[in-house]
Design an enzyme around this catalytic site. Sequence first.
Site, PDB file in Angstrom:
ATOM      1  N   CYS A 134       0.836  -1.197   0.000  1.00 40.04           N
ATOM      2  CA  CYS A 134       0.000   0.000   0.000  1.00 40.04           C
ATOM      3  C   CYS A 134       0.877   1.256   0.000  1.00 40.04           C
ATOM      4  CB  CYS A 134      -0.982  -0.043   1.169  1.00 40.04           C
ATOM      5  SG  CYS A 134      -2.378   1.106   0.977  1.00 40.04           S
ATOM      6  N   HIS A 173      -3.601  -5.466   1.248  1.00 45.87           N
ATOM      7  CA  HIS A 173      -3.386  -5.797   2.649  1.00 45.87           C
ATOM      8  C   HIS A 173      -3.822  -7.246   2.877  1.00 45.87           C
ATOM      9  CE1 HIS A 173      -2.465  -1.728   3.962  1.00 45.87           C
ATOM     10  NE2 HIS A 173      -3.502  -1.290   3.274  1.00 45.87           N
TER      11      HIS A 173
END
Length: 497
Positions: A331, A429
């Site tokens: 991310c 994630h």
Amino acid sequence: MSANVLMVQGCTSDAGKSTLVAALCRWLYRRGVDVAPFKPQNMALNAAVTADGGEIGRAQAVQAQACGLAPHTDFNPVLLKPQSDTGAQVILHGRVAATLDAVAYHDYKRVAREAVMASHARLVARHRVVMVEGAGSPAEINLRANDIANMGYAEAVDCPVILIADIDRGGVFAHLVGTLALLSETERARVAGFVINRFRGDLALLQPGLDWLVRETGKPVLGVLPYLHGLRLEAEDALPREQAAKPQARLRVVVPALPRISNHTDFDALAAHPQVELRFLGPGEAMPACDLVILPGSKSTRADLGWLRAQGWDAAIARHLRYGGRLLGICGGFQMLGHALRDPDGRDGAPGHGEGLGWLDMHTTFAAGKQLRTTHGRMRLADVAVRGYEIHCGVSEGAALQRPFAILEEGRHDGAISADGQVIGTYLHGVFDAPEALAALLRWAGLADAQPLDLEALREQTLERLADMVEAHLDTAALSGLLDLPLPSPRNMTPHA
């Protein structure tokens, strides 16, 4: 008092509120009770994507699992995601509503309270029991006005409260008695009892203190919970307390503990793996020799990248790569790997343009709108299934994306793999959570014969262990009475009062 709502409040942050609520949720679920978790207001950078397309605190997603439910935005209607020491992004019912400093949020609590009460009403209507988690401490004098996180909520819905304190920190009796002393008369009256958490040693040595506490306060001690080693439960926000060395470890992984690190639960599978030594690297520490460096998610990517450079870790990562090490960015960490971070409208902090680390040929622009989705697909590093969730507002572009890390549902590409295979970036994630994906990534990092590990199964085992703890160490008869439930089968019915 509401027969189907029970709230757990703590004397301090990290007293064990999240764990106790998860434990009680699984205990009730095992008894066949329709139970749902609720945290009116949460401040955390560990978030989960919900079934209805929003985001909530990760601890509430775990509590939902304990209840046998999919995560829902009603379980955590107000989520504050800090972006600086004084300001936070405000998430209402799973969606970004505002970015406010602490003073402005104090005035905004009227709006937040409406969100809290709307979710409360829906949950009470749908479920037999609602298990509620407070935030921080109810005795924060400066935050009492318009409180929606602790006693303000409990008074509004008229529910009983359990007060939990952490004996491992020391001063447990002062915490409990001092907290009661700072509550109003009506607030003290709704405290139904105490739970003491993380006790090590012989309970007989603690008994005189328990007896004194009951005499001093007139409140029962509902139980003393032991210190449980090796819990595999996702943290609300704080980094893990324990980073024990593993003599048998054959793969060394380092994660810089960025000031605004987000979703560090991404690394729970690595922490649990017997052959992996995971270390979070704090400020002022030199980066040790390792096999894999992971740049984690961040709520303030440009600022955290500047902090990483100030630690000298950019040069350390370059040296790590020269010696054949691996580098993974997740991310915000993925965004750092490109050539540039562009934020013309100040979505990630102050408006501006920053230089990235340059390990992937791409750039990222922060724009309005946040990507929130759970997803799955196939990893191109090895043809195995991968799943995870996305929470980000940046859009990445560039030639590096022509070598994607994964092909997701509907043919979407995710992430990038460098031409030499040393560097990987992904927006996913939870990328280590699936057993096949974990094994493939460990092989890439240098662990050819990694032992299998199923994080989901470990989480279930932990929840069952917590429910066993409730039955063994808490006064379940008293808890059932607070919730107007039939008495459970007798196992340990001896209260500490």
